[in-house]
Design an enzyme around this catalytic site. Structure first.
Site, PDB file in Angstrom:
ATOM      1  N   PRO A 177     113.240 -10.315  87.960  1.00  8.91           N
ATOM      2  CG  PRO A 177     114.846 -10.643  86.573  1.00  8.91           C
ATOM      3  CD  PRO A 177     113.175 -10.878  86.975  1.00  8.91           C
ATOM      4  CD  GLU A 178     110.698  -5.842  92.129  1.00  7.36           C
ATOM      5  OE1 GLU A 178     110.803  -4.963  92.501  1.00  7.36           O
ATOM      6  OE2 GLU A 178     109.989  -6.914  92.271  1.00  7.36           O
ATOM      7  NE  ARG A 189      97.318   6.487  87.345  1.00 10.17           N
ATOM      8  CZ  ARG A 189      98.235   5.541  86.792  1.00 10.17           C
ATOM      9  NH1 ARG A 189      99.160   5.690  86.235  1.00 10.17           N
ATOM     10  NH2 ARG A 189      97.889   4.208  86.783  1.00 10.17           N
TER      11      ARG A 189
END
Ligand SMILES: [Zn+2]
Length: 272
Positions: free
Chosen positions: A2-3, A156
């Site tokens: 589940p997100e 990043r």
């Protein structure tokens, strides 16, 4: 797994069904989900308390608990479904099922079941105000700062897809919606995050917001995940897990690769 949209769907269900309800009983079948909290402490903090709200941050759900609906909360029930957890609303007669790990008996004949086939989920009760897990910006929250998002990406050097899965950068985005948002933004998942231009970062931020908003409106992605009532969502991914299918934008076959250990599907033609 589940997100954000699936957890938000649950939050809405819980808001309707559990706020104002009192916890009358606790059954713990698998103490692993307490994440180190003792069963005695969990029970002590839960039983007799009223659920006075439900909030979500990323994939976490927080339910403040108070002595009654008018008092300020003394504790917070913290829930995380991890890979295979599920929350279901049942009647109070229904015993825990085969994969049931925890059950909260509520007043008015309802109960809340936490099922978890692998037992990797989390269900513990913190003291209100105790520091909660460190999470990044909440993309559907009113304070989502797109410039801060772009600034974090610029530091990043790894693939943008990998960065999107870092819960400290964007809370709540997992494998499905990372693939979907990158497709919408027409960005290749393999690009180094730091190499994205300002306008690409802006496009990505907008795509994340649009993708999540659409998926929330449809109750999450269609699949084996179910909501509080056992219903499946109706969002159908455009690229996620559709290797070999025609790209919905340019009809080229979608390609699947591994990035940071996660399966990643994208269009090698129109995502650059
Ligand atoms: Zn394409």
């Amino acid at each position: 797994m589940p997100e954000l949209p699936e957890v938000e769907t649950l939050r809405r269900g819980l808001e309707k069904e559990s706020v104002g309800r009192r916890i009358l009983s606790v059954v713990i079948a698998n103490p692993k989900v307490l994440k180190g909290q003792s069963e005695v402490e969990f029970r002590d903090r839960a039983v007799g308390k009223c659920i006075v709200g439900v909030s979500r941050r990323g994939k976490y759900l927080f339910l403040p608990l108070a002595v009654d609906s008018f008092s300020s909360p003394s504790f917070t029930l913290c829930l995380h479904l991890n890979m295979r957890g599920a929350l279901r609303l049942k009647t109070d007669e229904e015993p825990l099922g085969r994969y049931g790990v925890l059950r909260l008996g509520l007043d008015e004949g309802k109960s809340l079941h936490f099922d978890d086939i692998w037992g990797w989920g989390e269900c513990r009760i913190a003291v209100a105000g105790e520091s909660l897990p460190e999470l990044g910006e909440e993309p559907l929250g009113p304070s989502w700062d797109r410039r801060e998002f772009a600034r974090r990406l610029s530091t990043r050097r790894v693939a943008i897809k990998t960065v999107l899965l870092d819960q400290k950068i964007v809370a709540g985005v997992g494998n499905i919606y990372a693939d979907e948002a990158l497709f919408r933004a027409q960005l290749a998942p393999t690009r180094a995050a730091a190499a994205l231009t300002e306008s690409e970062c802006e496009r990505l931020a907008e795509s994340i917001w649009q993708t999540l908003t659409e998926a929330v409106a449809q109750g999450g992605t269609r699949g084996d995940y179910v909501d509080l009532y056992g219903q499946v969502g109706s969002y159908i991914p455009q690229v996620y897990d559709r290797e070999g299918a025609a790209c919905p934008r340019c009809t080229a076959p979608l390609k699947k690769i591994k990035l940071g250990g996660r399966g990643t599907t994208f269009c090698p033609v129109c995502q650059n």
